[in-house]
Design a protein around this motif. Structure first.
Motif, PDB file in Angstrom:
ATOM      1  N   ALA A   1       0.821  -1.216   0.000  1.00  0.00           N
ATOM      2  CA  ALA A   1       0.000   0.000   0.000  1.00  0.00           C
ATOM      3  C   ALA A   1       0.853   1.263   0.000  1.00  0.00           C
ATOM      4  CB  ALA A   1      -0.925   0.006   1.214  1.00  0.00           C
ATOM      5  N   SER A   2       2.096   1.150   0.483  1.00  0.00           N
ATOM      6  CA  SER A   2       2.955   2.330   0.566  1.00  0.00           C
ATOM      7  C   SER A   2       3.962   2.405  -0.570  1.00  0.00           C
ATOM      8  CB  SER A   2       3.716   2.333   1.907  1.00  0.00           C
ATOM      9  OG  SER A   2       4.564   1.202   1.994  1.00  0.00           O
ATOM     10  N   MET A   3       4.002   1.377  -1.439  1.00  0.00           N
ATOM     11  CA  MET A   3       4.942   1.410  -2.557  1.00  0.00           C
ATOM     12  C   MET A   3       4.320   2.200  -3.699  1.00  0.00           C
ATOM     13  SD  MET A   3       6.851  -2.279  -2.470  1.00  0.00           S
ATOM     14  CE  MET A   3       8.155  -1.722  -3.560  1.00  0.00           C
ATOM     15  N   LEU A   4       4.366   3.507  -3.562  1.00  0.00           N
ATOM     16  CA  LEU A   4       3.694   4.401  -4.493  1.00  0.00           C
ATOM     17  C   LEU A   4       4.213   4.283  -5.922  1.00  0.00           C
ATOM     18  CD1 LEU A   4       3.442   7.493  -2.135  1.00  0.00           C
ATOM     19  CD2 LEU A   4       1.728   5.743  -2.588  1.00  0.00           C
ATOM     20  N   PRO A   5       5.520   4.095  -6.147  1.00  0.00           N
ATOM     21  CA  PRO A   5       5.957   3.920  -7.539  1.00  0.00           C
ATOM     22  C   PRO A   5       5.276   2.735  -8.223  1.00  0.00           C
ATOM     23  CG  PRO A   5       7.836   4.392  -6.133  1.00  0.00           C
ATOM     24  CD  PRO A   5       6.663   4.185  -5.219  1.00  0.00           C
ATOM     25  N   TYR A   6       5.055   1.654  -7.486  1.00  0.00           N
ATOM     26  CA  TYR A   6       4.397   0.476  -8.075  1.00  0.00           C
ATOM     27  C   TYR A   6       2.953   0.803  -8.442  1.00  0.00           C
ATOM     28  CZ  TYR A   6       2.896  -4.373  -8.637  1.00  0.00           C
ATOM     29  OH  TYR A   6       2.404  -5.553  -9.144  1.00  0.00           O
ATOM     30  N   LEU A   7       2.255   1.501  -7.557  1.00  0.00           N
ATOM     31  CA  LEU A   7       0.874   1.873  -7.836  1.00  0.00           C
ATOM     32  C   LEU A   7       0.796   2.846  -9.011  1.00  0.00           C
ATOM     33  CD1 LEU A   7      -0.428   2.281  -4.174  1.00  0.00           C
ATOM     34  CD2 LEU A   7      -0.585   0.289  -5.685  1.00  0.00           C
ATOM     35  N   ILE A   8       1.754   3.768  -9.089  1.00  0.00           N
ATOM     36  CA  ILE A   8       1.800   4.685 -10.234  1.00  0.00           C
ATOM     37  C   ILE A   8       2.070   3.906 -11.514  1.00  0.00           C
ATOM     38  CG2 ILE A   8       3.081   6.589 -11.285  1.00  0.00           C
ATOM     39  CD1 ILE A   8       3.571   7.662  -8.469  1.00  0.00           C
ATOM     40  N   GLY A   9       2.996   2.935 -11.439  1.00  0.00           N
ATOM     41  CA  GLY A   9       3.294   2.112 -12.603  1.00  0.00           C
ATOM     42  C   GLY A   9       2.079   1.337 -13.076  1.00  0.00           C
ATOM     43  N   ILE A  10       1.293   0.815 -12.137  1.00  0.00           N
ATOM     44  CA  ILE A  10       0.066   0.106 -12.506  1.00  0.00           C
ATOM     45  C   ILE A  10      -0.889   1.061 -13.214  1.00  0.00           C
ATOM     46  CG2 ILE A  10      -1.985  -1.051 -11.615  1.00  0.00           C
ATOM     47  CD1 ILE A  10       0.469  -2.788 -11.583  1.00  0.00           C
ATOM     48  N   GLY A  11      -1.000   2.293 -12.701  1.00  0.00           N
ATOM     49  CA  GLY A  11      -1.863   3.278 -13.344  1.00  0.00           C
ATOM     50  C   GLY A  11      -1.407   3.604 -14.756  1.00  0.00           C
ATOM     51  N   MET A  12      -0.098   3.762 -14.946  1.00  0.00           N
ATOM     52  CA  MET A  12       0.442   4.039 -16.280  1.00  0.00           C
ATOM     53  C   MET A  12       0.174   2.880 -17.225  1.00  0.00           C
ATOM     54  SD  MET A  12       4.108   5.681 -15.131  1.00  0.00           S
ATOM     55  CE  MET A  12       4.657   5.917 -16.811  1.00  0.00           C
ATOM     56  N   LEU A  13       0.351   1.668 -16.723  1.00  0.00           N
ATOM     57  CA  LEU A  13       0.176   0.489 -17.561  1.00  0.00           C
ATOM     58  C   LEU A  13      -1.291   0.279 -17.930  1.00  0.00           C
ATOM     59  CD1 LEU A  13       1.936  -1.714 -18.780  1.00  0.00           C
ATOM     60  CD2 LEU A  13       1.596  -3.065 -16.709  1.00  0.00           C
ATOM     61  N   SER A  14      -2.179   0.509 -16.970  1.00  0.00           N
ATOM     62  CA  SER A  14      -3.609   0.271 -17.219  1.00  0.00           C
ATOM     63  C   SER A  14      -4.190   1.239 -18.236  1.00  0.00           C
ATOM     64  CB  SER A  14      -4.394   0.364 -15.904  1.00  0.00           C
ATOM     65  OG  SER A  14      -4.353   1.673 -15.392  1.00  0.00           O
ATOM     66  N   SER A  15      -3.610   2.434 -18.345  1.00  0.00           N
ATOM     67  CA  SER A  15      -4.139   3.427 -19.286  1.00  0.00           C
ATOM     68  C   SER A  15      -3.291   3.536 -20.557  1.00  0.00           C
ATOM     69  CB  SER A  15      -4.224   4.795 -18.603  1.00  0.00           C
ATOM     70  OG  SER A  15      -2.954   5.193 -18.115  1.00  0.00           O
ATOM     71  N   SER A  16      -2.347   2.621 -20.731  1.00  0.00           N
ATOM     72  CA  SER A  16      -1.520   2.631 -21.935  1.00  0.00           C
ATOM     73  C   SER A  16      -2.270   1.993 -23.101  1.00  0.00           C
ATOM     74  CB  SER A  16      -0.210   1.879 -21.678  1.00  0.00           C
ATOM     75  OG  SER A  16      -0.458   0.488 -21.518  1.00  0.00           O
ATOM     76  N   ASP A  17      -1.669   2.046 -24.295  1.00  0.00           N
ATOM     77  CA  ASP A  17      -2.309   1.456 -25.471  1.00  0.00           C
ATOM     78  C   ASP A  17      -1.896   0.006 -25.700  1.00  0.00           C
ATOM     79  OD1 ASP A  17       0.292   1.906 -26.127  1.00  0.00           O
ATOM     80  OD2 ASP A  17      -0.107   3.100 -27.932  1.00  0.00           O
ATOM     81  N   LEU A  18      -1.238  -0.607 -24.728  1.00  0.00           N
ATOM     82  CA  LEU A  18      -0.831  -2.004 -24.845  1.00  0.00           C
ATOM     83  C   LEU A  18      -2.040  -2.920 -24.675  1.00  0.00           C
ATOM     84  CD1 LEU A  18       2.424  -1.943 -22.675  1.00  0.00           C
ATOM     85  CD2 LEU A  18       2.262  -1.853 -25.176  1.00  0.00           C
ATOM     86  N   ASP A  19      -2.028  -4.068 -25.376  1.00  0.00           N
ATOM     87  CA  ASP A  19      -3.104  -5.029 -25.180  1.00  0.00           C
ATOM     88  C   ASP A  19      -2.856  -5.833 -23.905  1.00  0.00           C
ATOM     89  OD1 ASP A  19      -1.084  -6.808 -25.824  1.00  0.00           O
ATOM     90  OD2 ASP A  19      -1.821  -7.182 -27.850  1.00  0.00           O
ATOM     91  N   ALA A  20      -3.815  -6.665 -23.524  1.00  0.00           N
ATOM     92  CA  ALA A  20      -3.749  -7.372 -22.244  1.00  0.00           C
ATOM     93  C   ALA A  20      -2.513  -8.263 -22.115  1.00  0.00           C
ATOM     94  CB  ALA A  20      -5.033  -8.180 -22.031  1.00  0.00           C
ATOM     95  N   PRO A  21      -2.187  -9.096 -23.115  1.00  0.00           N
ATOM     96  CA  PRO A  21      -0.983  -9.932 -22.976  1.00  0.00           C
ATOM     97  C   PRO A  21       0.289  -9.114 -22.813  1.00  0.00           C
ATOM     98  CG  PRO A  21      -2.385 -10.771 -24.731  1.00  0.00           C
ATOM     99  CD  PRO A  21      -2.935  -9.433 -24.342  1.00  0.00           C
ATOM    100  N   ALA A  22       0.384  -8.003 -23.548  1.00  0.00           N
ATOM    101  CA  ALA A  22       1.574  -7.160 -23.439  1.00  0.00           C
ATOM    102  C   ALA A  22       1.668  -6.513 -22.060  1.00  0.00           C
ATOM    103  CB  ALA A  22       1.552  -6.084 -24.526  1.00  0.00           C
ATOM    104  N   ARG A  23       0.532  -6.119 -21.494  1.00  0.00           N
ATOM    105  CA  ARG A  23       0.534  -5.540 -20.157  1.00  0.00           C
ATOM    106  C   ARG A  23       1.020  -6.543 -19.119  1.00  0.00           C
ATOM    107  NH1 ARG A  23      -5.217  -2.121 -19.892  1.00  0.00           N
ATOM    108  NH2 ARG A  23      -4.718  -0.677 -21.596  1.00  0.00           N
ATOM    109  N   VAL A  24       0.551  -7.782 -19.259  1.00  0.00           N
ATOM    110  CA  VAL A  24       0.981  -8.826 -18.322  1.00  0.00           C
ATOM    111  C   VAL A  24       2.478  -9.055 -18.463  1.00  0.00           C
ATOM    112  CG1 VAL A  24       0.776 -11.271 -17.734  1.00  0.00           C
ATOM    113  CG2 VAL A  24      -1.275  -9.937 -18.270  1.00  0.00           C
ATOM    114  N   LEU A  25       2.973  -9.092 -19.686  1.00  0.00           N
ATOM    115  CA  LEU A  25       4.393  -9.311 -19.922  1.00  0.00           C
ATOM    116  C   LEU A  25       5.227  -8.173 -19.332  1.00  0.00           C
ATOM    117  CD1 LEU A  25       6.530 -11.103 -21.262  1.00  0.00           C
ATOM    118  CD2 LEU A  25       6.237  -9.763 -23.358  1.00  0.00           C
ATOM    119  N   VAL A  26       4.776  -6.946 -19.542  1.00  0.00           N
ATOM    120  CA  VAL A  26       5.494  -5.794 -18.980  1.00  0.00           C
ATOM    121  C   VAL A  26       5.457  -5.824 -17.462  1.00  0.00           C
ATOM    122  CG1 VAL A  26       5.468  -3.272 -18.773  1.00  0.00           C
ATOM    123  CG2 VAL A  26       5.144  -4.346 -21.015  1.00  0.00           C
ATOM    124  N   LEU A  27       4.320  -6.227 -16.895  1.00  0.00           N
ATOM    125  CA  LEU A  27       4.208  -6.310 -15.439  1.00  0.00           C
ATOM    126  C   LEU A  27       5.166  -7.371 -14.880  1.00  0.00           C
ATOM    127  CD1 LEU A  27       2.758  -5.266 -12.928  1.00  0.00           C
ATOM    128  CD2 LEU A  27       1.022  -7.037 -13.283  1.00  0.00           C
TER     129      LEU A  27
END
Length: 252
Positions: free
Chosen positions: A156-182
């Motif tokens: 809950a306190s790892m703010l960079p990770y939460l920001i990264g999730i937000g960036m990834l969720s709103s990117s133009d990558l498809d679902a498999p690519a998002r999982v791979l990047v994650l």
């Protein structure tokens, strides 16, 4: 609401991956991803590398599962969440939260009292958990439990990770690519600890004092680093809300 700093809408391709890599490297210096592994590596005697790898794999796996859950929630409800985020009540709440984080950052990092009696017990547990002591047969479950507990407390306190999730969720990558990047993000999070483990393997005596100094530095500065991250995020959240609410226009 201006979410360019917290979303991937303005970043694509290498720029997005670079930003996520930087966030992952910031996350890699946390208590659970670096300080505890370094502490485990400082144990005297022959180190069980498989135990350190198990710890790091458990931490990375935990964050991967949390990230997948957050990405799933975002993919299902992102339009509704974005609409909610543009409403006036939400913006005022964001302003309050941002200001609260900014104020709280000045109180993060107070001196911790050292409790007596604990280090000896924990040192003995560490030795049983990660060394090849004759006749010792310790379960891996406590080590995995430590990894899950450390990651769970920090998530809950790892703010960079939460920001990264937000960036990834709103990117133009498809679902498999998002999982791979994650998956790549979680690997980068534990990469510095893996590098130290490799160095510890080939030059244990040479780097032992360096690991001890690093462990001490991380322990002394972990809270201060967290305070800076909390303060910066609080400022960005409060500023974005204030701009959307037109508070700066009123002042001007």
């Amino acid at each position: 609401m201006d979410l360019d700093l917290l979303s991937g809408a303005a970043l694509t391709g290498p720029a997005l991956l670079g930003a996520l890599a930087v966030l992952a490297l910031v996350d890699s210096t946390s208590f659970g991803t670096l300080l505890i592994p370094v502490w485990l590596m400082l144990v005297p005697g022959r180190l069980r590398h498989s135990r350190i790898l198990l710890y790091l794999a458990t931490v990375a796996g935990f964050y991967l599962l949390v990230g997948l859950a957050l990405l799933t929630i975002a993919s299902v409800a992102l339009p509704q969440l974005m609409e909610l985020a543009s409403t006036t009540p939400f913006l005022w709440a964001q302003l309050v939260v941002g200001a609260g984080l900014l104020v709280a950052s000045f109180f993060v990092g107070g001196k911790r009292r050292r409790e007596g009696g604990g280090p000896g017990r924990f040192a003995r547990w560490r030795e049983r958990a990660v060394t090849d002591a004759a006749g010792e047969r310790s379960s891996v479950l406590p080590l995995m439990g430590l990894a899950v507990a450390a990651a769970g407390v920090e998530v809950a306190s790892m703010l960079p990770y939460l920001i990264g999730i937000g960036m990834l969720s709103s990117s133009d990558l498809d679902a498999p690519a998002r999982v791979l990047v994650l998956v790549g993000y979680c690997v980068v999070m534990v990469l510095p600890a893996l590098v130290l483990l490799a160095v510890r393997t080939v030059a244990s005596r040479a780097i032992e004092s360096g690991l001890a100094r690093m462990s001490g530095w991380l322990e002394r500065n972990a809270a201060e680093t967290t305070a800076w991250i909390v303060g910066i995020l609080g400022f960005l959240l409060a500023r974005a809300a204030a701009v959307e609410l037109g508070l700066f226009d009123a002042i001007g």
